[in-house]
Scaffold this motif. Structure first.
Motif, PDB file in Angstrom:
ATOM      1  N   ASP A  55       0.858  -1.186   0.000  1.00 47.47           N
ATOM      2  CA  ASP A  55       0.000   0.000   0.000  1.00 47.47           C
ATOM      3  C   ASP A  55       0.893   1.235   0.000  1.00 47.47           C
ATOM      4  OD1 ASP A  55      -2.388   1.451   0.069  1.00 47.47           O
ATOM      5  OD2 ASP A  55      -2.348   1.580   2.264  1.00 47.47           O
ATOM      6  N   LEU A  56       0.885   1.967  -1.105  1.00 49.97           N
ATOM      7  CA  LEU A  56       1.772   3.113  -1.294  1.00 49.97           C
ATOM      8  C   LEU A  56       1.028   4.408  -0.957  1.00 49.97           C
ATOM      9  CD1 LEU A  56       3.387   1.931  -4.646  1.00 49.97           C
ATOM     10  CD2 LEU A  56       4.461   1.942  -2.382  1.00 49.97           C
ATOM     11  N   ILE A  77       1.660  -7.368   4.905  1.00 47.27           N
ATOM     12  CA  ILE A  77       1.351  -6.011   4.446  1.00 47.27           C
ATOM     13  C   ILE A  77       2.627  -5.197   4.481  1.00 47.27           C
ATOM     14  CG2 ILE A  77       0.112  -3.868   4.961  1.00 47.27           C
ATOM     15  CD1 ILE A  77      -1.988  -5.719   6.407  1.00 47.27           C
ATOM     16  N   GLU A  78       2.908  -4.513   3.383  1.00 43.66           N
ATOM     17  CA  GLU A  78       3.991  -3.542   3.312  1.00 43.66           C
ATOM     18  C   GLU A  78       3.308  -2.180   3.138  1.00 43.66           C
ATOM     19  OE1 GLU A  78       6.973  -5.136   3.445  1.00 43.66           O
ATOM     20  OE2 GLU A  78       8.516  -3.983   2.408  1.00 43.66           O
ATOM     21  N   ALA A  79       3.359  -1.335   4.164  1.00 48.07           N
ATOM     22  CA  ALA A  79       2.654  -0.047   4.154  1.00 48.07           C
ATOM     23  C   ALA A  79       3.681   1.065   4.103  1.00 48.07           C
ATOM     24  CB  ALA A  79       1.772   0.083   5.394  1.00 48.07           C
ATOM     25  N   VAL A  80       3.625   1.900   3.061  1.00 48.60           N
ATOM     26  CA  VAL A  80       4.657   2.890   2.773  1.00 48.60           C
ATOM     27  C   VAL A  80       4.070   4.290   2.893  1.00 48.60           C
ATOM     28  CG1 VAL A  80       6.332   3.685   1.049  1.00 48.60           C
ATOM     29  CG2 VAL A  80       5.704   1.253   1.167  1.00 48.60           C
ATOM     30  N   ASP A  81       4.784   5.173   3.589  1.00 52.00           N
ATOM     31  CA  ASP A  81       4.345   6.557   3.678  1.00 52.00           C
ATOM     32  C   ASP A  81       5.539   7.459   3.972  1.00 52.00           C
ATOM     33  OD1 ASP A  81       1.375   7.812   3.800  1.00 52.00           O
ATOM     34  OD2 ASP A  81       2.757   9.063   4.950  1.00 52.00           O
ATOM     35  N   VAL A  82       5.404   8.742   3.582  1.00 49.56           N
ATOM     36  CA  VAL A  82       6.484   9.705   3.821  1.00 49.56           C
ATOM     37  C   VAL A  82       6.483  10.237   5.243  1.00 49.56           C
ATOM     38  CG1 VAL A  82       6.522  10.432   1.411  1.00 49.56           C
ATOM     39  CG2 VAL A  82       5.095  11.685   3.042  1.00 49.56           C
ATOM     40  N   SER A  83       5.417   9.972   5.984  1.00 51.24           N
ATOM     41  CA  SER A  83       5.267  10.565   7.313  1.00 51.24           C
ATOM     42  C   SER A  83       5.344   9.521   8.409  1.00 51.24           C
ATOM     43  CB  SER A  83       3.922  11.297   7.421  1.00 51.24           C
ATOM     44  OG  SER A  83       3.620  11.613   8.763  1.00 51.24           O
ATOM     45  N   PRO A  84       6.315   9.632   9.319  1.00 52.70           N
ATOM     46  CA  PRO A  84       6.343   8.688  10.444  1.00 52.70           C
ATOM     47  C   PRO A  84       5.128   8.829  11.345  1.00 52.70           C
ATOM     48  CG  PRO A  84       8.035  10.391  10.700  1.00 52.70           C
ATOM     49  CD  PRO A  84       7.471  10.548   9.326  1.00 52.70           C
ATOM     50  N   GLN A  85       4.559  10.033  11.412  1.00 52.95           N
ATOM     51  CA  GLN A  85       3.355  10.221  12.230  1.00 52.95           C
ATOM     52  C   GLN A  85       2.160   9.471  11.626  1.00 52.95           C
ATOM     53  OE1 GLN A  85       5.421  12.646  11.278  1.00 52.95           O
ATOM     54  NE2 GLN A  85       6.203  13.532  13.179  1.00 52.95           N
ATOM     55  N   MET A  86       2.053   9.495  10.297  1.00 51.85           N
ATOM     56  CA  MET A  86       1.010   8.705   9.647  1.00 51.85           C
ATOM     57  C   MET A  86       1.227   7.219   9.903  1.00 51.85           C
ATOM     58  SD  MET A  86      -1.350  10.404   7.881  1.00 51.85           S
ATOM     59  CE  MET A  86      -1.656  11.980   7.073  1.00 51.85           C
ATOM     60  N   LEU A  87       2.468   6.769   9.807  1.00 55.00           N
ATOM     61  CA  LEU A  87       2.763   5.355  10.050  1.00 55.00           C
ATOM     62  C   LEU A  87       2.447   4.956  11.486  1.00 55.00           C
ATOM     63  CD1 LEU A  87       6.100   5.008   8.044  1.00 55.00           C
ATOM     64  CD2 LEU A  87       3.839   4.150   7.382  1.00 55.00           C
ATOM     65  N   HIS A  88       2.655   5.880  12.414  1.00 50.85           N
ATOM     66  CA  HIS A  88       2.295   5.600  13.811  1.00 50.85           C
ATOM     67  C   HIS A  88       0.787   5.377  13.924  1.00 50.85           C
ATOM     68  CE1 HIS A  88       2.187   5.846  18.172  1.00 50.85           C
ATOM     69  NE2 HIS A  88       1.284   6.801  18.078  1.00 50.85           N
ATOM     70  N   VAL A  97      -5.940  -5.817  14.511  1.00 50.55           N
ATOM     71  CA  VAL A  97      -6.685  -6.648  13.556  1.00 50.55           C
ATOM     72  C   VAL A  97      -5.772  -7.503  12.686  1.00 50.55           C
ATOM     73  CG1 VAL A  97      -8.678  -5.108  13.493  1.00 50.55           C
ATOM     74  CG2 VAL A  97      -6.798  -4.740  11.872  1.00 50.55           C
ATOM     75  N   LEU A  98      -4.467  -7.534  12.970  1.00 48.93           N
ATOM     76  CA  LEU A  98      -3.528  -8.262  12.118  1.00 48.93           C
ATOM     77  C   LEU A  98      -3.721  -9.771  12.174  1.00 48.93           C
ATOM     78  CD1 LEU A  98      -0.134  -6.380  12.609  1.00 48.93           C
ATOM     79  CD2 LEU A  98      -1.403  -6.660  10.469  1.00 48.93           C
ATOM     80  N   GLY A  99      -4.019 -10.313  13.332  1.00 54.00           N
ATOM     81  CA  GLY A  99      -4.068 -11.766  13.448  1.00 54.00           C
ATOM     82  C   GLY A  99      -2.712 -12.356  13.121  1.00 54.00           C
ATOM     83  N   HIS A 100      -2.685 -13.302  12.163  1.00 56.02           N
ATOM     84  CA  HIS A 100      -1.425 -13.942  11.764  1.00 56.02           C
ATOM     85  C   HIS A 100      -0.718 -13.196  10.637  1.00 56.02           C
ATOM     86  CE1 HIS A 100      -2.153 -17.345  14.364  1.00 56.02           C
ATOM     87  NE2 HIS A 100      -3.362 -17.507  13.840  1.00 56.02           N
ATOM     88  N   CYS A 101      -1.291 -12.106  10.171  1.00 58.76           N
ATOM     89  CA  CYS A 101      -0.673 -11.319   9.103  1.00 58.76           C
ATOM     90  C   CYS A 101       0.502 -10.516   9.667  1.00 58.76           C
ATOM     91  CB  CYS A 101      -1.709 -10.371   8.493  1.00 58.76           C
ATOM     92  SG  CYS A 101      -1.093  -9.337   7.151  1.00 58.76           S
ATOM     93  N   THR A 102       1.599 -10.461   8.936  1.00 61.54           N
ATOM     94  CA  THR A 102       2.745  -9.649   9.349  1.00 61.54           C
ATOM     95  C   THR A 102       2.650  -8.267   8.708  1.00 61.54           C
ATOM     96  OG1 THR A 102       4.085 -10.574   7.565  1.00 61.54           O
ATOM     97  CG2 THR A 102       4.251 -11.623   9.731  1.00 61.54           C
ATOM     98  N   LEU A 103       3.303  -7.299   9.331  1.00 63.36           N
ATOM     99  CA  LEU A 103       3.217  -5.907   8.900  1.00 63.36           C
ATOM    100  C   LEU A 103       4.604  -5.286   8.903  1.00 63.36           C
ATOM    101  CD1 LEU A 103       1.657  -3.202   8.339  1.00 63.36           C
ATOM    102  CD2 LEU A 103       1.488  -2.951  10.838  1.00 63.36           C
ATOM    103  N   THR A 104       4.952  -4.636   7.798  1.00 67.83           N
ATOM    104  CA  THR A 104       6.152  -3.808   7.739  1.00 67.83           C
ATOM    105  C   THR A 104       5.726  -2.396   7.371  1.00 67.83           C
ATOM    106  OG1 THR A 104       7.530  -5.658   7.031  1.00 67.83           O
ATOM    107  CG2 THR A 104       8.400  -3.461   6.666  1.00 67.83           C
ATOM    108  N   LEU A 105       6.106  -1.431   8.189  1.00 67.26           N
ATOM    109  CA  LEU A 105       5.846  -0.026   7.935  1.00 67.26           C
ATOM    110  C   LEU A 105       7.117   0.588   7.359  1.00 67.26           C
ATOM    111  CD1 LEU A 105       4.053   0.779  11.304  1.00 67.26           C
ATOM    112  CD2 LEU A 105       2.966   0.350   9.092  1.00 67.26           C
ATOM    113  N   VAL A 106       6.998   1.228   6.199  1.00 69.74           N
ATOM    114  CA  VAL A 106       8.163   1.722   5.481  1.00 69.74           C
ATOM    115  C   VAL A 106       8.084   3.243   5.383  1.00 69.74           C
ATOM    116  CG1 VAL A 106       9.567   1.546   3.403  1.00 69.74           C
ATOM    117  CG2 VAL A 106       8.156  -0.404   4.125  1.00 69.74           C
ATOM    118  N   HIS A 107       9.037   3.919   6.032  1.00 73.60           N
ATOM    119  CA  HIS A 107       9.126   5.378   5.963  1.00 73.60           C
ATOM    120  C   HIS A 107       9.897   5.742   4.705  1.00 73.60           C
ATOM    121  CE1 HIS A 107      10.960   9.311   7.712  1.00 73.60           C
ATOM    122  NE2 HIS A 107       9.844   9.560   7.042  1.00 73.60           N
ATOM    123  N   ALA A 108       9.164   6.010   3.628  1.00 75.41           N
ATOM    124  CA  ALA A 108       9.803   6.286   2.342  1.00 75.41           C
ATOM    125  C   ALA A 108       8.803   6.968   1.418  1.00 75.41           C
ATOM    126  CB  ALA A 108      10.298   4.984   1.694  1.00 75.41           C
ATOM    127  N   ALA A 109       9.342   7.727   0.456  1.00 72.75           N
ATOM    128  CA  ALA A 109       8.536   8.176  -0.663  1.00 72.75           C
ATOM    129  C   ALA A 109       8.312   6.996  -1.596  1.00 72.75           C
ATOM    130  CB  ALA A 109       9.252   9.304  -1.401  1.00 72.75           C
TER     131      ALA A 109
END
Length: 289
Positions: A55-56, A77-88, A97-109
């Motif tokens: 999700d870009l 899930i790979e979730a990408v955003d330019v804002s660390p506050q948005m990622l928070h 709601v993740l359950g067994h799904c893994t999540l990576t938050l990516v601070h990047a354009a």
């Protein structure tokens, strides 16, 4: 996990500051995705052995939250955003709601995003669905679509979606509100503190046609939203055309006048927005990589 730490090289500080200031308000006031649109995206993912979402411009994580809540069977899930506050904000929304799904938050354009790693021995472990929800217009489209072709699985799909804004909506109350914003900020639509909005040089459809993702279908979903005047003000604080920083010391005066205007147009305290949420769902022709 979140990576990388620190500021993003080459990203204008104004852009990062714009999203940082709006993060908590964005989570509260930005409308989510219509159920029918979520159903379409979930259907794209169903049937795969271990669906992965990229999700870009994830913002507060609305797309992955909707898909997890709809039982789309995501495994990562790979979730990408330019804002660390948005990622928070996204982490707070998604963790329960993740359950067994893994999540990576990516601070990047999105233009500069590269996946952290491919799973060893699994060359097709990239994303099966790459989404842009109300975010594609902030990006270098051709560059991002080329990256998407490089990282996605052979049968993957790209979804560019959105529904305009209250600036573009055609109701009497939104026309009056836009005129008030222009009274304070000038006739041109603002896009942050230092620039005006410029229409893209070519359409999203043209970007897709010139990319590897040229097999495109369009799906539209009517949406009826009920706003209170106070919620409209909250929404405006999250926008690049009427965020509080644009008004400086006149922001309170603007909000007072805007609240009175909205209350005068409201019926039983409500304002109606009839919108259309559109998804451009694109694949590589023939499923080729």
């Amino acid at each position: 996990m979140t990576y990388p730490d620190g500021p993003i090289p080459g990203l204008p500080q104004e852009m990062e500051a714009l999203f940082a200031a709006a993060a908590a308000t964005y989570a509260r006031y930005r409308p989510g995705l219509p159920d029918a649109a979520v159903g379409l995206l979930a259907d794209v993912l169903r049937g795969g052995p271990s669906p992965v979402l990229l999700d870009l411009g994830t913002g507060t994580g609305q797309v992955p939250f909707a898909l997890l809540s709809a039982g789309a069977g995501l495994t990562h899930i790979e979730a990408v955003d330019v804002s660390p506050q948005m990622l928070h904000q996204a982490r707070q929304a998604l963790t329960p709601v993740l359950g067994h799904c893994t999540l990576t938050l990516v601070h990047a354009a999105a233009d500069a995003y590269e996946p952290l790693a491919t799973l060893p021995g699994e060359p097709d472990s990239g994303p099966d669905l790459i989404t842009f929800c109300r975010s594609y217009h902030w990006m270098n489209g051709p560059v991002v679509l080329e990256m998407a072709d490089r990282v996605a699985t052979p049968g993957a799909a790209v979804a560019i979606m959105g529904d305009g804004s209250l600036w573009t909506h055609g109701a009497d109350w939104t026309h009056a509100l836009r005129a008030l914003i222009q009274h304070y900020l000038g006739s041109e639509r603002r896009a942050g503190a230092r620039r005006s909005y410029a229409e893209p040089r070519r359409s999203y459809e043209e970007d897709l046609a010139a990319s590897a993702w040229s097999d495109v279908s369009e799906q539209s979903f009517p949406v009826s939203r009920i706003w209170t005047p106070e919620a409209v003000l909250g929404y405006l604080r999250t926008t690049s055309f009427a965020g509080s920083d644009l008004f400086a010391e006149r922001h309170q005066a603007f909000e007072d006048e805007a609240l009175a205007l909205l209350q005068s147009h409201a019926v039983d305290g409500s304002l109606v927005e009839e919108a259309t949420f559109t998804i451009l769902l694109a694949r590589r022709p023939g499923g080729a990589r």
